[in-house]
Design an enzyme around this catalytic site. Structure first.
Site, PDB file in Angstrom:
ATOM      1  N   LYS A 173      16.235  -4.644 -21.744  1.00  0.00           N
ATOM      2  CA  LYS A 173      16.898  -3.362 -22.119  1.00  0.00           C
ATOM      3  C   LYS A 173      18.350  -3.766 -22.403  1.00  0.00           C
ATOM      4  CE  LYS A 173      18.867   0.089 -21.695  1.00  0.00           C
ATOM      5  NZ  LYS A 173      19.986   0.563 -22.582  1.00  0.00           N
ATOM      6  N   GLY A 226      26.249  -4.938 -15.382  1.00  0.00           N
ATOM      7  CA  GLY A 226      26.838  -3.608 -16.036  1.00  0.00           C
ATOM      8  C   GLY A 226      27.937  -3.155 -15.071  1.00  0.00           C
ATOM      9  N   THR A 228      29.721  -0.634 -12.151  1.00  0.00           N
ATOM     10  CA  THR A 228      29.381  -0.729 -10.681  1.00  0.00           C
ATOM     11  C   THR A 228      28.644   0.757 -10.161  1.00  0.00           C
ATOM     12  OG1 THR A 228      31.189  -2.113  -9.824  1.00  0.00           O
ATOM     13  CG2 THR A 228      30.311  -0.495  -8.167  1.00  0.00           C
ATOM     14  N   ALA A 229      29.045   1.692 -11.021  1.00  0.00           N
ATOM     15  CA  ALA A 229      28.298   3.065 -10.811  1.00  0.00           C
ATOM     16  C   ALA A 229      26.699   3.107 -10.989  1.00  0.00           C
ATOM     17  CB  ALA A 229      28.912   4.239 -11.588  1.00  0.00           C
ATOM     18  N   THR A 230      26.736   2.327 -12.285  1.00  0.00           N
ATOM     19  CA  THR A 230      25.109   2.279 -12.716  1.00  0.00           C
ATOM     20  C   THR A 230      24.333   1.209 -11.736  1.00  0.00           C
ATOM     21  OG1 THR A 230      26.078   2.175 -14.964  1.00  0.00           O
ATOM     22  CG2 THR A 230      23.738   1.648 -14.630  1.00  0.00           C
ATOM     23  N   GLU A 248      25.130  -7.663 -10.884  1.00  0.00           N
ATOM     24  CA  GLU A 248      26.513  -8.435 -11.517  1.00  0.00           C
ATOM     25  C   GLU A 248      27.308  -7.375 -12.007  1.00  0.00           C
ATOM     26  OE1 GLU A 248      27.047 -11.697 -11.125  1.00  0.00           O
ATOM     27  OE2 GLU A 248      24.824 -12.422 -11.031  1.00  0.00           O
ATOM     28  N   CYS A 281      34.200  -8.843 -17.573  1.00  0.00           N
ATOM     29  CA  CYS A 281      34.028  -8.718 -16.370  1.00  0.00           C
ATOM     30  C   CYS A 281      35.130  -9.286 -15.652  1.00  0.00           C
ATOM     31  CB  CYS A 281      32.955  -8.608 -15.435  1.00  0.00           C
ATOM     32  SG  CYS A 281      32.018 -10.352 -16.016  1.00  0.00           S
ATOM     33  N   GLU A 384      38.458  -0.245 -12.457  1.00  0.00           N
ATOM     34  CA  GLU A 384      38.264  -1.204 -13.507  1.00  0.00           C
ATOM     35  C   GLU A 384      38.329  -0.355 -14.610  1.00  0.00           C
ATOM     36  OE1 GLU A 384      34.049  -2.405 -14.716  1.00  0.00           O
ATOM     37  OE2 GLU A 384      34.722  -4.499 -14.817  1.00  0.00           O
TER      38      GLU A 384
HETATM   39  P1  NDP Z   1      26.990   0.152 -17.890  1.00  0.00           P
HETATM   40  O1  NDP Z   1      26.562  -0.041 -16.337  1.00  0.00           O
HETATM   41  O2  NDP Z   1      27.188   1.409 -18.456  1.00  0.00           O
HETATM   42  O3  NDP Z   1      25.507  -0.450 -18.645  1.00  0.00           O
HETATM   43  C1  NDP Z   1      24.819  -1.498 -18.660  1.00  0.00           C
HETATM   44  C2  NDP Z   1      23.320  -1.403 -18.860  1.00  0.00           C
HETATM   45  O4  NDP Z   1      22.688  -0.599 -17.992  1.00  0.00           O
HETATM   46  C3  NDP Z   1      23.333  -0.902 -20.286  1.00  0.00           C
HETATM   47  O5  NDP Z   1      21.986  -1.554 -21.053  1.00  0.00           O
HETATM   48  C4  NDP Z   1      22.952   0.559 -20.003  1.00  0.00           C
HETATM   49  O6  NDP Z   1      22.261   1.296 -21.172  1.00  0.00           O
HETATM   50  C5  NDP Z   1      21.868   0.478 -18.993  1.00  0.00           C
HETATM   51  N1  NDP Z   1      21.872   1.595 -17.942  1.00  0.00           N
HETATM   52  C6  NDP Z   1      22.620   2.744 -18.026  1.00  0.00           C
HETATM   53  N2  NDP Z   1      22.302   3.674 -16.915  1.00  0.00           N
HETATM   54  C7  NDP Z   1      21.210   2.889 -16.471  1.00  0.00           C
HETATM   55  C8  NDP Z   1      20.104   3.481 -15.551  1.00  0.00           C
HETATM   56  N3  NDP Z   1      20.390   4.959 -15.111  1.00  0.00           N
HETATM   57  N4  NDP Z   1      19.207   2.736 -15.536  1.00  0.00           N
HETATM   58  C9  NDP Z   1      18.861   1.671 -15.961  1.00  0.00           C
HETATM   59  N5  NDP Z   1      19.780   1.180 -17.000  1.00  0.00           N
HETATM   60  C10 NDP Z   1      20.833   1.640 -17.125  1.00  0.00           C
HETATM   61  O7  NDP Z   1      27.802  -0.771 -18.103  1.00  0.00           O
HETATM   62  P2  NDP Z   1      28.442  -1.112 -19.822  1.00  0.00           P
HETATM   63  O8  NDP Z   1      27.393  -1.515 -20.662  1.00  0.00           O
HETATM   64  O9  NDP Z   1      29.278  -0.211 -19.996  1.00  0.00           O
HETATM   65  O10 NDP Z   1      28.990  -2.612 -19.276  1.00  0.00           O
HETATM   66  C11 NDP Z   1      30.434  -2.646 -19.123  1.00  0.00           C
HETATM   67  C12 NDP Z   1      30.234  -3.021 -17.433  1.00  0.00           C
HETATM   68  O11 NDP Z   1      29.621  -4.047 -17.210  1.00  0.00           O
HETATM   69  C13 NDP Z   1      31.846  -3.232 -16.701  1.00  0.00           C
HETATM   70  O12 NDP Z   1      31.707  -2.780 -15.519  1.00  0.00           O
HETATM   71  C14 NDP Z   1      31.745  -4.692 -16.580  1.00  0.00           C
HETATM   72  O13 NDP Z   1      32.635  -5.353 -15.221  1.00  0.00           O
HETATM   73  C15 NDP Z   1      30.443  -5.011 -16.122  1.00  0.00           C
HETATM   74  N6  NDP Z   1      30.116  -6.549 -16.532  1.00  0.00           N
HETATM   75  C16 NDP Z   1      29.812  -7.363 -15.186  1.00  0.00           C
HETATM   76  C17 NDP Z   1      29.403  -8.508 -15.399  1.00  0.00           C
HETATM   77  C18 NDP Z   1      29.214  -9.378 -14.266  1.00  0.00           C
HETATM   78  O14 NDP Z   1      28.444 -10.517 -14.678  1.00  0.00           O
HETATM   79  N7  NDP Z   1      29.673  -9.114 -13.294  1.00  0.00           N
HETATM   80  C19 NDP Z   1      29.778  -9.102 -16.908  1.00  0.00           C
HETATM   81  C20 NDP Z   1      29.639  -8.365 -17.919  1.00  0.00           C
HETATM   82  C21 NDP Z   1      29.953  -6.733 -17.811  1.00  0.00           C
HETATM   83  P3  NDP Z   1      23.185   1.875 -22.393  1.00  0.00           P
HETATM   84  O15 NDP Z   1      24.446   1.109 -22.796  1.00  0.00           O
HETATM   85  O16 NDP Z   1      22.314   2.388 -23.109  1.00  0.00           O
HETATM   86  O17 NDP Z   1      23.529   2.958 -21.438  1.00  0.00           O
END
Ligand code: NDP
Length: 481
Positions: A173, A226, A228-230, A248, A281, A384
């Site tokens: 996804k 993605g 941290t909250a998610t 991650e 990130c 962040e």
């Molecule tokens: P999000 O956490 O908002 O989303 C990440 C993914 O999770 C998206 O595909 C999102 O879908 C999906 N998602 C959201 N809510 C849910 C849920 N309840 N259940 C399952 N999947 C869900 O992150 P962002 O896309 O905003 O990305 C930015 C973040 O990613 C930053 O905090 C960054 O630091 C982190 N990141 C971490 C990395 C690492 O390796 N440590 C590398 C790159 C980024 P949708 O987009 O449709 O909401």
């Protein structure tokens, strides 16, 4: 307007519910394609397709799977210019960044894991009484892969490649914000004749398609990158099902600059702060500078940051593109206001940027922003932002630098700049995070473990860690007489 499809059982198909969402070009601020707003019905179909493909795929030899990964790599290579352009338009990132860094890394992901599975070995422990303990590693089944928008195809394939290399089938996804290269990747899977159902891609909102995927009872393994909250929400949703989970998450990474830092520290810290508009990130969003050089460093840093060419991502001279979405633009605007409220002084930027290019006048651009004068506990220094906003603060000595570096809930990475190897080594040992760079930043070797501590995540991927994550070890003890 172009309609992106889901990729299920080898076919590119519309969402079951017939619902679509706008896919926006953030550099112009307008929709240019439609993305499926999929829900659990599409996820159910994708998981069923992946389950149907699993017995045959998991039974293929390592050589066959490696050959398929290399076919995928070749098909990606043939389309690399199209993929770079798509990434640039979908995410507002400079074309040079997509072309020279991200798509080459997509190619490496497949090449690396195709080779890794062929050079992997298993363990055998001869025991007492003529026993042999053999450690077998089996794929885990249908795995769920969730990736963010900042490095869309790079991070999607960083999960897909090891997942299928180890014999799993998968449902991915991608972020709803940047779905285009995942869609092109689906076409590539078809071109490369990947067996149907080995990779499935469901587009849609995280709260609907993403939640349906991680909660699906046939999904026993979830790899998530993605926020941290998610990550927290996913961890609590999957915990009762005892699913294997890798997270991650975000970072608030320190760049630590001692007064004997090599000259390259200045340019590197500017890029660490602002590359990909601060949406990596691993960005160094908190710069800590030794007091003895603090004033002169800040002055030089601002001068260098001022020279960054912000503008149209399609322009080959652009270094900083737009933010990925209107939401991210609003977030940077809010944090610049917060920095002022918290007593910070904004030495550069702090506001929306209007590029010279006419087509980008309504795009989601924000000026590279430098903030000083904040306490380490200020929210601007703790949270962040994921935008082009960096804070700079002084430190007295090595212990003070370590204390400030660790004064955050995150623990993803740190970058230390000094010519004194003893000092560098002490800092590297004491900073609580997953990766420390000494006199460099963002050097990513595919063989090393990658992940964070504290609120930056759980578990490690990359190299052998990814091969372990996507497999289940089983000890078979054989007694021979
Ligand atoms: P999000 O956490 O908002 O989303 C990440 C993914 O999770 C998206 O595909 C999102 O879908 C999906 N998602 C959201 N809510 C849910 C849920 N309840 N259940 C399952 N999947 C869900 O992150 P962002 O896309 O905003 O990305 C930015 C973040 O990613 C930053 O905090 C960054 O630091 C982190 N990141 C971490 C990395 C690492 O390796 N440590 C590398 C790159 C980024 P949708 O987009 O449709 O909401």
């Amino acid at each position: 307007m172009q309609r992106i499809g889901n990729y299920i059982g080898g076919e590119i198909v519309p969402p079951v519910n017939g619902q679509w969402m706008d896919n926006v070009d953030p550099a112009v601020g307008r929709p240019y394609a439609l993305t499926p707003a999929s829900d659990s019905a599409d996820v159910d179909r994708a998981v069923a397709a992946a389950e149907a493909a699993y017995p045959a795929w998991s039974a293929t030899s390592v050589e066959e799977r490696a050959a398929v990964l290399m076919r995928l790599r070749e098909a990606i290579d043939r389309r690399k210019d199209q993929l770079a352009m798509a990434e640039c338009i979908d995410g507002g990132k400079p074309i040079t960044r997509a072309r020279d860094h991200e798509i080459p890394r997509v190619l490496s992901n497949f090449r690396y894991f195709a080779a890794a599975i062929q050079h992997n070995h298993s363990e055998l422990y001869p025991g007492a009484n003529n026993t042999l303990n053999m450690i077998l590693r089996r794929p885990r089944g249908v795995v769920g892969l969730i990736s963010p928008w900042n490095l869309p195809l790079y991070l999607l394939t960083w999960k897909v490649a090891p997942a299928i290399a180890t014999g799993n089938t998968c449902v991915a996804k991608p972020s709803e914000v940047t779905p285009m290269t995942a869609h092109l990747f689906a076409e590539i899977c078809r071109e490369a004749e990947l067996p149907a159902g080995v990779v499935n891609i469901v587009h849609g909102r995280g709260a609907e398609a993403g939640a349906a995927l991680i909660n699906h009872e046939s999904i026993r393994t979830v790899s998530f990158t993605g926020g941290t909250a998610t990550g927290r929400a996913i961890a609590s949703a999957v915990a009762p099902g005892f699913k294997k989970l890798s997270l991650e998450l975000g970072g608030k990474n320190p760049t630590i600059i001692f007064d004997d830092a090599p000259g390259a520290a200045l340019q590197a810290s500017v890029m660490a702060a602002f590359a990909n508009t601060g949406q990596i990130c691993l960005c160094g969003s908190r710069i800590l500078v030794q007091q003895t050089i603090y004033e002169s460093f800040v002055k030089s840093f601002v001068q260098e940051a001022e020279k960054l060419r912000v503008g149209d991502p399609l322009d080959g001279a652009t270094q900083i593109g737009s933010l990925v979405s209107h939401d991210q633009l609003q977030k940077s605007i809010r944090y610049a206001a917060l920095a002022r409220e918290e007593g910070g002084r904004i030495l550069l930027g702090g506001e929306r940027f209007r590029p010279a290019a006419e087509r980008c006048r309504d795009g989601f651009f924000f000026s590279p922003t430098v903030v000083v004068g904040l306490d380490s506990k200020a929210r601007t220094c703790q949270e962040e932002i994921f935008g082009p906003i960096v804070t700079i603060a002084p430190f007295r000595d090595l212990d003070h630098a370590i204390a400030l570096a660790n004064d955050t809930g995150y623990g993803l990475s740190a970058s230390v700049w000094t010519q004194n190897i003893d000092k560098a080594h002490r800092v590297a040992g004491a900073v609580d995070c997953g990766t420390v760079w000494i006199n460099c930043w963002l050097v990513r070797d595919l063989r090393v473990p990658f992940g964070g501590t504290k609120q930056s995540g759980l578990g490690r991927e990359g190299g052998d860690e990814a091969l372990r994550f996507f497999t289940e070890p089983k000890n078979v003890c054989l007694r021979v007489n």
